[in-house]
Design a protein around this motif. Sequence first.
Motif, mmCIF file in Angstrom:
data_model
loop_
_atom_site.group_PDB
_atom_site.id
_atom_site.type_symbol
_atom_site.label_atom_id
_atom_site.label_comp_id
_atom_site.label_asym_id
_atom_site.label_seq_id
_atom_site.Cartn_x
_atom_site.Cartn_y
_atom_site.Cartn_z
ATOM 1 N N GLY A 76 13.630 9.054 8.007
ATOM 2 C CA GLY A 76 12.281 8.766 8.454
ATOM 3 C C GLY A 76 11.780 7.479 7.845
ATOM 4 O O GLY A 76 12.541 6.670 7.304
ATOM 5 N N ILE A 77 10.477 7.279 7.917
ATOM 6 C CA ILE A 77 9.827 6.126 7.309
ATOM 7 C C ILE A 77 9.252 6.556 5.974
ATOM 8 O O ILE A 77 8.519 7.541 5.889
ATOM 9 C CB ILE A 77 8.722 5.568 8.229
ATOM 10 N N TYR A 78 9.585 5.818 4.906
ATOM 11 C CA TYR A 78 9.180 6.196 3.556
ATOM 12 C C TYR A 78 8.005 5.329 3.097
ATOM 13 O O TYR A 78 8.040 4.105 3.206
ATOM 14 C CB TYR A 78 10.344 6.041 2.585
ATOM 15 N N THR A 79 6.987 5.994 2.564
ATOM 16 C CA THR A 79 5.835 5.297 2.002
ATOM 17 C C THR A 79 5.647 5.775 0.565
ATOM 18 O O THR A 79 5.454 6.971 0.325
ATOM 19 C CB THR A 79 4.558 5.576 2.816
ATOM 20 N N TRP A 80 5.707 4.812 -0.379
ATOM 21 C CA TRP A 80 5.610 5.146 -1.798
ATOM 22 C C TRP A 80 4.234 4.778 -2.347
ATOM 23 O O TRP A 80 3.658 3.746 -1.998
ATOM 24 C CB TRP A 80 6.671 4.387 -2.596
ATOM 25 N N ASP A 81 3.729 5.632 -3.230
ATOM 26 C CA ASP A 81 2.527 5.344 -4.011
ATOM 27 C C ASP A 81 2.869 5.643 -5.467
ATOM 28 O O ASP A 81 2.992 6.808 -5.856
ATOM 29 C CB ASP A 81 1.346 6.195 -3.538
ATOM 30 N N PHE A 82 3.056 4.581 -6.271
ATOM 31 C CA PHE A 82 3.522 4.766 -7.642
ATOM 32 C C PHE A 82 2.391 5.032 -8.631
ATOM 33 O O PHE A 82 2.658 5.263 -9.806
ATOM 34 C CB PHE A 82 4.304 3.526 -8.086
ATOM 35 N N GLY A 83 1.160 4.998 -8.177
ATOM 36 C CA GLY A 83 0.043 5.221 -9.090
ATOM 37 C C GLY A 83 -0.454 3.915 -9.670
ATOM 38 O O GLY A 83 0.115 2.843 -9.450
ATOM 39 N N PRO A 84 -1.540 3.960 -10.448
ATOM 40 C CA PRO A 84 -2.144 2.731 -10.976
ATOM 41 C C PRO A 84 -1.255 2.045 -12.007
ATOM 42 O O PRO A 84 -0.498 2.682 -12.730
ATOM 43 C CB PRO A 84 -3.438 3.240 -11.625
ATOM 44 N N GLY A 85 -1.351 0.729 -12.030
ATOM 45 C CA GLY A 85 -0.622 -0.054 -13.022
ATOM 46 C C GLY A 85 0.838 -0.253 -12.713
ATOM 47 O O GLY A 85 1.615 -0.607 -13.602
ATOM 48 N N ALA A 86 1.251 -0.046 -11.443
ATOM 49 C CA ALA A 86 2.661 -0.153 -11.078
ATOM 50 C C ALA A 86 2.887 -1.328 -10.136
ATOM 51 O O ALA A 86 2.055 -1.634 -9.285
ATOM 52 C CB ALA A 86 3.157 1.128 -10.416
ATOM 53 N N THR A 87 4.032 -1.965 -10.298
ATOM 54 C CA THR A 87 4.466 -3.031 -9.405
ATOM 55 C C THR A 87 5.857 -2.687 -8.900
ATOM 56 O O THR A 87 6.779 -2.490 -9.702
ATOM 57 C CB THR A 87 4.500 -4.385 -10.127
ATOM 58 N N GLN A 88 6.007 -2.584 -7.574
ATOM 59 C CA GLN A 88 7.316 -2.248 -7.014
ATOM 60 C C GLN A 88 8.252 -3.429 -7.173
ATOM 61 O O GLN A 88 7.903 -4.577 -6.886
ATOM 62 C CB GLN A 88 7.190 -1.849 -5.553
ATOM 63 N N VAL A 89 9.472 -3.136 -7.629
ATOM 64 C CA VAL A 89 10.454 -4.184 -7.895
ATOM 65 C C VAL A 89 11.465 -4.270 -6.760
ATOM 66 O O VAL A 89 11.728 -5.347 -6.229
ATOM 67 C CB VAL A 89 11.167 -3.931 -9.234
ATOM 68 N N THR A 90 12.051 -3.140 -6.383
ATOM 69 C CA THR A 90 13.043 -3.118 -5.303
ATOM 70 C C THR A 90 12.699 -1.998 -4.325
ATOM 71 O O THR A 90 12.059 -1.014 -4.684
ATOM 72 C CB THR A 90 14.468 -2.886 -5.850
ATOM 73 N N THR A 91 13.152 -2.175 -3.074
ATOM 74 C CA THR A 91 12.914 -1.165 -2.043
ATOM 75 C C THR A 91 14.206 -0.608 -1.474
ATOM 76 O O THR A 91 14.205 0.497 -0.930
ATOM 77 C CB THR A 91 12.091 -1.771 -0.895
ATOM 78 N N SER A 92 15.289 -1.362 -1.539
ATOM 79 C CA SER A 92 16.552 -0.906 -0.965
ATOM 80 C C SER A 92 17.691 -1.636 -1.662
ATOM 81 O O SER A 92 17.569 -2.826 -1.984
ATOM 82 C CB SER A 92 16.577 -1.200 0.545
ATOM 83 N N PRO A 93 18.830 -0.968 -1.923
ATOM 84 C CA PRO A 93 19.104 0.443 -1.613
ATOM 85 C C PRO A 93 18.440 1.418 -2.591
ATOM 86 O O PRO A 93 18.334 2.588 -2.312
ATOM 87 C CB PRO A 93 20.626 0.518 -1.703
ATOM 88 N N THR A 94 18.023 0.922 -3.748
ATOM 89 C CA THR A 94 17.303 1.786 -4.684
ATOM 90 C C THR A 94 15.839 1.374 -4.718
ATOM 91 O O THR A 94 15.482 0.243 -4.404
ATOM 92 C CB THR A 94 17.894 1.684 -6.098
ATOM 93 N N VAL A 95 14.996 2.323 -5.087
ATOM 94 C CA VAL A 95 13.562 2.070 -5.208
ATOM 95 C C VAL A 95 13.220 2.038 -6.693
ATOM 96 O O VAL A 95 13.580 2.951 -7.440
ATOM 97 C CB VAL A 95 12.742 3.153 -4.488
ATOM 98 N N SER A 96 12.537 0.988 -7.133
ATOM 99 C CA SER A 96 12.195 0.878 -8.547
ATOM 100 C C SER A 96 10.832 0.232 -8.697
ATOM 101 O O SER A 96 10.344 -0.455 -7.796
ATOM 102 C CB SER A 96 13.253 0.058 -9.305
ATOM 103 N N ALA A 97 10.222 0.472 -9.854
ATOM 104 C CA ALA A 97 8.900 -0.071 -10.143
ATOM 105 C C ALA A 97 8.774 -0.281 -11.639
ATOM 106 O O ALA A 97 9.521 0.297 -12.444
ATOM 107 C CB ALA A 97 7.797 0.857 -9.638
#
Length: 357
Positions: free
Chosen positions: A147-168
């Motif tokens: 499906g389509i993935y939507t991430w919410d990491f919470g306050p104070g987070a910056t997403q670093v990568t989206t594929s193939p791994t997800v990191s923040a």
Amino acid sequence: YLPGDADYLKGSVILTLTASNNAPCGPVSDTLTLRFINNWGIDFSWNPSCEATPVLFKVNPEVTNIGAMKTWQWNFGDGSTSNQVNPTHQFPAIGEYFVTLTATDSNKCSKSDSKLISIGKPKASFTAPKTVCKGSTVVFTNNSSGGIYTWDFGPGATQVTTSPTVSAVYTTPGEKNVKLTVSSNSCSNDTIVKIMVEDPDVNFTANPGYGCTSPMKVNFAGTMTGGTPVTWLWTFNDDRSNPSNPNTSTLQNPAHTFALRDSIYDKREIKVYPVKLIAITAAGCKDSIIKNDTLFVAWARFVPDKYQGCAPLAVTFADSSRSNILKEPIVKWEWDYGDGQKETAITGGPKAHTYAN
């Protein structure tokens, strides 16, 4: 003759029969036009649906000649049926169902089509470390269905990568609610995982932190906020340490004895010990701090202006005694002139004394 798909698509074929080798007559031919009365296909589609929502089924008019059909028979795979062209059906539970459509035309020719459809929400699932360090990269493992993935990491987070791994990376400490929403067609599902972001702040007290008597035993007490330490690493930076009084410790509240060397020159000097503490949490988050412990032993010294002479001999003594005037100033001077005469002063400076004989 066995008709093929191309023949069905044409709607008809012309068959020719030729007889030869019938001397004295020549070859004889005859033709027959064969028309296919069920030269139609069958196909249907449906709108994807979530749990407890009716599903609309529609016959594909580009494949099936709807107007030429006499009857429709739907089997939804859950014991329910319908004879409508484009029915609506609500399935009883989440799951997969084989839906079959059978259409019959006016010539009583029938065709069927079956499809596997899935009813229910997509699955949202992921794993993450329970505790992470502020400023470090956190990797999230997505175990969700497609499906389509939507991430919410919470306050104070910056997403670093989206594929193939997800990191923040988190720039603020505290508990974070990480939310993943999976959307598939008109359905969605989400899940929340709590993680703790540590930002340890280590400190310690030294009792005493300053001393004027050698040796000086100091009791240390380590503390930490913003995390729970499991490892304490002390370095006392004492060049006189030994196996019974080691230069390091892994206790939270150790004790160490500092001592000046047995030399008049060492005893005249201030000695500063930069004590360092490193504390590490179970998640590997760490912080360090350095504080000074000071050992300054006061020492007395004077110089006479003459060492011999005739009686009566007047001698002036220049006082060069020393202490740490900021922490331990000298408050009393006790003079013993060696001839039975003594004197106590509350101020420093030169002292005059006369020896009678």
